[in-house]
Design a protein around this motif. Sequence first.
Motif, mmCIF file in Angstrom:
data_model
loop_
_atom_site.group_PDB
_atom_site.id
_atom_site.type_symbol
_atom_site.label_atom_id
_atom_site.label_comp_id
_atom_site.label_asym_id
_atom_site.label_seq_id
_atom_site.Cartn_x
_atom_site.Cartn_y
_atom_site.Cartn_z
ATOM 1 N N LYS A 118 0.849 -1.203 0.000
ATOM 2 C CA LYS A 118 0.000 0.000 0.000
ATOM 3 C C LYS A 118 0.878 1.244 0.000
ATOM 4 O O LYS A 118 2.038 1.216 0.409
ATOM 5 C CB LYS A 118 -0.901 0.041 1.243
ATOM 6 C CG LYS A 118 -1.765 -1.179 1.436
ATOM 7 C CD LYS A 118 -2.943 -1.148 0.535
ATOM 8 C CE LYS A 118 -3.815 -2.365 0.830
ATOM 9 N NZ LYS A 118 -4.901 -2.517 -0.048
ATOM 10 N N LYS A 119 0.285 2.339 -0.433
ATOM 11 C CA LYS A 119 0.980 3.633 -0.383
ATOM 12 C C LYS A 119 1.095 4.041 1.083
ATOM 13 O O LYS A 119 0.167 3.873 1.863
ATOM 14 C CB LYS A 119 0.185 4.665 -1.184
ATOM 15 C CG LYS A 119 0.841 6.012 -1.285
ATOM 16 C CD LYS A 119 0.139 6.856 -2.321
ATOM 17 C CE LYS A 119 0.682 8.262 -2.387
ATOM 18 N NZ LYS A 119 2.080 8.396 -2.573
ATOM 19 N N LYS A 134 9.651 0.368 -4.512
ATOM 20 C CA LYS A 134 8.808 1.353 -5.186
ATOM 21 C C LYS A 134 8.631 2.574 -4.280
ATOM 22 O O LYS A 134 8.270 2.438 -3.105
ATOM 23 C CB LYS A 134 7.458 0.726 -5.536
ATOM 24 C CG LYS A 134 6.639 1.556 -6.485
ATOM 25 C CD LYS A 134 5.426 0.777 -6.961
ATOM 26 C CE LYS A 134 4.618 1.644 -7.912
ATOM 27 N NZ LYS A 134 3.402 0.986 -8.332
ATOM 28 N N ASP A 135 8.855 3.744 -4.840
ATOM 29 C CA ASP A 135 8.857 4.991 -4.086
ATOM 30 C C ASP A 135 7.512 5.229 -3.378
ATOM 31 O O ASP A 135 6.456 5.219 -4.000
ATOM 32 C CB ASP A 135 9.151 6.157 -5.036
ATOM 33 C CG ASP A 135 9.920 7.271 -4.365
ATOM 34 O OD1 ASP A 135 10.586 6.987 -3.349
ATOM 35 O OD2 ASP A 135 9.839 8.411 -4.847
ATOM 36 N N GLY A 136 7.559 5.428 -2.034
ATOM 37 C CA GLY A 136 6.370 5.752 -1.254
ATOM 38 C C GLY A 136 5.476 4.579 -0.933
ATOM 39 O O GLY A 136 4.417 4.750 -0.339
ATOM 40 N N GLY A 161 9.470 2.071 0.755
ATOM 41 C CA GLY A 161 10.372 1.969 -0.384
ATOM 42 C C GLY A 161 10.832 3.320 -0.893
ATOM 43 O O GLY A 161 10.123 4.325 -0.811
ATOM 44 N N LYS A 162 12.055 3.284 -1.441
ATOM 45 C CA LYS A 162 12.606 4.471 -2.083
ATOM 46 C C LYS A 162 13.457 3.985 -3.240
ATOM 47 O O LYS A 162 14.232 3.032 -3.097
ATOM 48 C CB LYS A 162 13.472 5.268 -1.093
ATOM 49 C CG LYS A 162 14.006 6.529 -1.682
ATOM 50 C CD LYS A 162 14.711 7.374 -0.662
ATOM 51 C CE LYS A 162 15.165 8.653 -1.350
ATOM 52 N NZ LYS A 162 15.828 9.541 -0.448
#
Length: 165
Positions: A118-119, A134-136, A161-162
């Motif tokens: 999830k974001k 994955k970013d964010g 993630g970044k």
Amino acid sequence: MSDDSKNKKIEETVEDVIEKTEDSSKELQDFENELRDLDGKYKRALADYQNLEKRVREERIQWIKTANRDLLLRILSVLDTLLLAKNHSDDKTLHISTQQFLDVLKNEGVQRIETLGKKFDPKLMECITVAEGKDGEVVAELRPGFMLHDTVLRPAHVSVGKKAD
């Protein structure tokens, strides 16, 4: 008795009746004013009482929720231990016990916050570490978070993630 004296007596009687009627009318008006005043006071007192009942009921509900919240937070530390043990064991009994524990909490209005993939949402989660991904987006859950009905009971601790530079 002469007609003049009869007329005078009748006039005096009429004047007395008119005076008494006016006095009665004034008393009636005073009584009606007092009745309106008392009715207004009664209605205000009733409204105040109803507001007090409502406030006491809401305070009692809030007190119960706070007491439940404190108890649930203490119980969640036990659940954390069970979840960690479940993740490192293939024991079916442990898996079943953990699921039963989660089901009981769910029946009491406690829901686990879904995080993986999830974001990142700072209202529901705390970012403990940043990792490649994955970013964010949440790449790992370090400690589960829980909601009690519509409020956060405990935020989830996550790794976000970044993108690698």
